[in-house]
Design an enzyme around this catalytic site. Structure first.
Site, PDB file in Angstrom:
ATOM      1  N   GLY A 180       0.978  -1.017   0.396  1.00 52.91           N
ATOM      2  CA  GLY A 180       0.203  -0.466  -0.270  1.00 52.91           C
ATOM      3  C   GLY A 180       0.899   1.402  -0.121  1.00 52.91           C
ATOM      4  O   GLY A 180       0.335   2.478  -0.097  1.00 52.91           O
ATOM      5  N   ASP A 232       0.992   3.232   4.841  1.00 52.07           N
ATOM      6  CA  ASP A 232      -0.328   3.362   3.543  1.00 52.07           C
ATOM      7  C   ASP A 232      -1.365   4.153   4.921  1.00 52.07           C
ATOM      8  O   ASP A 232      -1.720   5.894   4.498  1.00 52.07           O
ATOM      9  CB  ASP A 232      -0.707   3.315   2.722  1.00 52.07           C
ATOM     10  N   ASP A 285      -5.065   1.723  10.563  1.00 55.27           N
ATOM     11  CA  ASP A 285      -6.367   1.314  11.072  1.00 55.27           C
ATOM     12  C   ASP A 285      -6.653   0.763  12.334  1.00 55.27           C
ATOM     13  O   ASP A 285      -6.409   1.184  13.415  1.00 55.27           O
ATOM     14  CB  ASP A 285      -6.699   0.437  10.060  1.00 55.27           C
ATOM     15  N   ARG A 333      -5.022   0.718  -7.490  1.00 56.50           N
ATOM     16  CA  ARG A 333      -3.657   1.175  -6.615  1.00 56.50           C
ATOM     17  C   ARG A 333      -3.389   2.321  -7.681  1.00 56.50           C
ATOM     18  O   ARG A 333      -2.530   3.474  -6.944  1.00 56.50           O
ATOM     19  CB  ARG A 333      -3.520   0.490  -6.167  1.00 56.50           C
TER      20      ARG A 333
END
Ligand code: IMP
Ligand code: MG
Length: 179
Positions: free
Chosen positions: A43, A99, A102, A164
């Protein structure tokens, strides 16, 4: 705009401007040192490319791949190293480039693994932060953007390996991942 994207959150220009600021901040904080930037694949690959070019310092790069998601939108909490670093990190000033932060499961595990290898220091730089969703006690030292709980794609971020290559960051339509 891609048909599966509900809304654009950050345009190419928003991303460029913010990454320039992050690069300047990192260059100031690490003046006189040669940090090692570790990109957590996949990512962060686009962010890594842009961030490193925004840091006006000698630095080195390395890459690591971990998996925790499969094709879903919720972290499994099970993290596995798919590709390890090429170089030793002993006595290096590490900056982990992510990236998105979370649940924190991925970095919680990764920090443990990397700390055991005796770097001089470790900091985390994440492009996106979703603090509402945090399960593990992880905070980033450098945050591009703090965002609400929505599943986002583009600029390196995927859903089931797609999207992406979108040059912007957008919210994925929930209809794409719920049936
Ligand atoms: P965590 O372990 O739950 O913190 O998840 C971190 C990883 O989950 C990130 O590096 C991303 O690959 C993925 N992820 C979390 N949220 C999103 C999202 O909104 N879009 C795309 N990937 C995400
Ligand atoms: Mg991912």
């Amino acid at each position: 705009m891609h048909q599966d994207v509900e809304q654009i959150l950050y345009t190419e220009e928003d991303l460029r401007r913010r990454i320039r600021e992050l690069g300047a901040q990192i260059a100031a904080d690490y003046a006189g040192r040669t940090p090692m930037l570790v990109s957590v694949l996949r990512g962060s690959y686009i962010f890594m490319a842009d961030l490193t070019r925004a840091i006006d310092l000698d630095l080195t790069v390395d890459f690591m791949a971990v998996s925790s998601y499969g094709a879903g939108t919720v972290s499994s909490g099970q993290v596995e190293i798919k590709k390890d670093l090429s170089d030793s990190i002993e006595d290096r000033d590490l900056i982990i480039v992510e990236d998105i932060l979370d649940s924190g499961n991925t970095l919680y595990y990764l920090m443990d693994v990397l700390r055991a290898r005796k770097p001089a220091s470790i900091r985390i730089c994440t492009l996106m932060d979703k603090p509402e969703r945090r399960v593990k006690p992880i905070t980033a030292d450098y945050v591009g953007f703090t965002i609400p709980d929505a599943f986002i794609v583009g600029y390196g971020l995927d859903y089931a390996e797609k999207y992406r290559n979108l040059p912007y960051v957008g919210v994925l339509k929930p209809s794409v991942y719920t049936q």
